[in-house]
Write an enzyme that holds these catalytic residues in place. Structure first.
Site, mmCIF file in Angstrom:
data_model
loop_
_atom_site.group_PDB
_atom_site.id
_atom_site.type_symbol
_atom_site.label_atom_id
_atom_site.label_comp_id
_atom_site.label_asym_id
_atom_site.label_seq_id
_atom_site.Cartn_x
_atom_site.Cartn_y
_atom_site.Cartn_z
ATOM 1 N N HIS A 124 0.835 -1.207 0.000
ATOM 2 C CA HIS A 124 0.000 0.000 0.000
ATOM 3 C C HIS A 124 0.873 1.262 0.000
ATOM 4 C CE1 HIS A 124 -3.572 2.473 1.252
ATOM 5 N NE2 HIS A 124 -2.607 3.221 1.770
ATOM 6 N N GLU A 125 1.840 1.314 0.882
ATOM 7 C CA GLU A 125 2.653 2.538 0.996
ATOM 8 C C GLU A 125 3.529 2.749 -0.242
ATOM 9 O OE1 GLU A 125 1.934 4.619 3.253
ATOM 10 O OE2 GLU A 125 0.628 3.258 4.363
ATOM 11 N N HIS A 128 1.758 4.778 -2.632
ATOM 12 C CA HIS A 128 1.835 6.222 -2.364
ATOM 13 C C HIS A 128 3.147 6.821 -2.884
ATOM 14 C CE1 HIS A 128 -1.862 6.611 -0.253
ATOM 15 N NE2 HIS A 128 -1.508 5.960 0.840
ATOM 16 N N HIS A 134 -5.569 7.390 -2.235
ATOM 17 C CA HIS A 134 -6.444 6.328 -1.739
ATOM 18 C C HIS A 134 -7.573 6.027 -2.714
ATOM 19 C CE1 HIS A 134 -5.024 6.983 2.644
ATOM 20 N NE2 HIS A 134 -4.379 5.987 2.067
#
Lengths: 190, 127
Positions: A124-125, A128, A134
């Site tokens: 997930h990170e 980013h 998101h």
């Protein structure tokens, strides 16, 4: 999927990204392997490559575990709550809360109400630091929450569409019907 | 605190890890606009942190006011819940889940249900 304001991304000339771990964390090879696997989830679908380097200060992506106020204005809050955060390109900072109970192997059938799967959060990170925001798609990696004891590491179609808007497809794998769509690995207990 | 699997976590370690940072929000389940409940101010700080409340002073009351109702509705839309504006059980349970610290909304514009268009997002924030 969504993007950060202004849709920042790594420049096209910089598709071979390096990453390094905060030296003070002295992370084990097991932990580093988890991140290598997490990076491969994204390189599978993009032209980006990720290579670990020992030169932390020269690395494009800097990964570290910290507690509380660690100097970036985004203090961690102890067990659970916020697990990690990352900064949009070209900052390349990926921070995780050292207070969590991180599982580097099998988190499934967890008997602990607070054990978090490290690779799930890492994937997930990394989204980013590559430029994704998101997503409201619950199956997407970029959905903001993940319960403890759950492993969710394979990109959803929504994640792949988003990252390919920014970087295009992997010339060696431009399919959208590959095995990751047929047998996605999302499992565990809540 | 790295472990290869859950069974490798020392038993003595587990009891200390069950209290999450946001457990106190549990008692807010059922709250609705117009009420004044102790702990609402902390929830407003939560919504402020993730971009749902743009009050820049950071001073929040325990009133379930219009700003909080709007924040709850936006949160519910982003997380595919019924946009009631009330802290129903499903909303509170979603709030309690561990999550990424990156904000969902920047400068009042959602980065989750934005129609996949960055052109709707007006200002650059590094985080």
């Amino acid at each position: 999927y969504s993007f950060f304001p202004g849709r920042p991304r790594w420049p096209a000339r910089q598709s071979d990204l390096t990453y390094a771990f905060e030296p003070r964390n002295q992370l084990s090879d097991d932990v580093k392997r988890v991140f290598a696997s997490a990076f491969s989830r994204w390189s599978e679908w993009t032209p980006l490559t990720f290579t670990e380097t020992s030169n932390y200060f020269a690395a494009d992506l800097k990964i570290g575990f910290y507690s509380g106020d660690h100097g970036d204005g985004e203090a961690f809050d102890g067990v659970l709550g916020t697990l990690a955060h990352a900064f949009a390109p070209p900052a390349g900072l990926l921070h995780l809360d050292i207070a969590e109970t991180w599982i580097t192997g099998n988190v499934i059938a967890s008997g602990s109400p607070s054990a978090m799967d490290l690779e799930s959060v890492a994937v997930h990170e990394i989204g980013h630091v590559l430029g994704l925001g998101h997503s409201s798609v619950e199956d997407a990696i970029m959905f903001p929450t993940i319960p403890s004891g759950v492993r969710k590491v394979e990109l959803d179609r929504d994640d792949i569409e988003g990252i390919q808007v920014l970087y295009g497809t992997n010339p060696d794998n431009n399919s959208t019907t590959g095995p990751s769509f047929g047998g996605r690995e999302i499992s565990g207990v809540t | 605190n790295f472990f290869p699997n859950v069974s490798s976590i020392p038993p003595s370690f587990l009891p200390n890890t069950t209290a999450g940072a946001w457990d106190s929000f549990n008692k807010l389940s059922g709250c609705r606009p117009g009420q004044n409940v102790t702990g609402i101010s902390k929830l407003k700080n939560y919504f402020h942190y993730f971009g749902y409340i743009t009050n820049t002073t950071g001073n929040f009351t325990d009133d379930f006011d219009d700003d909080l109702e709007s924040a709850v509705k936006n949160y519910q839309r982003n997380f595919n819940l019924n946009a009631t504006g009330e802290l129903d059980e499903s909303t509170v349970q979603q709030i309690l889940k561990p999550r990424c610290g990156v904000a969902d909304i920047v400068n009042g514009t959602s980065t989750m249900n934005s129609g996949k268009s960055s052109s709707m997002i007006k200002h650059t924030v590094a985080h």
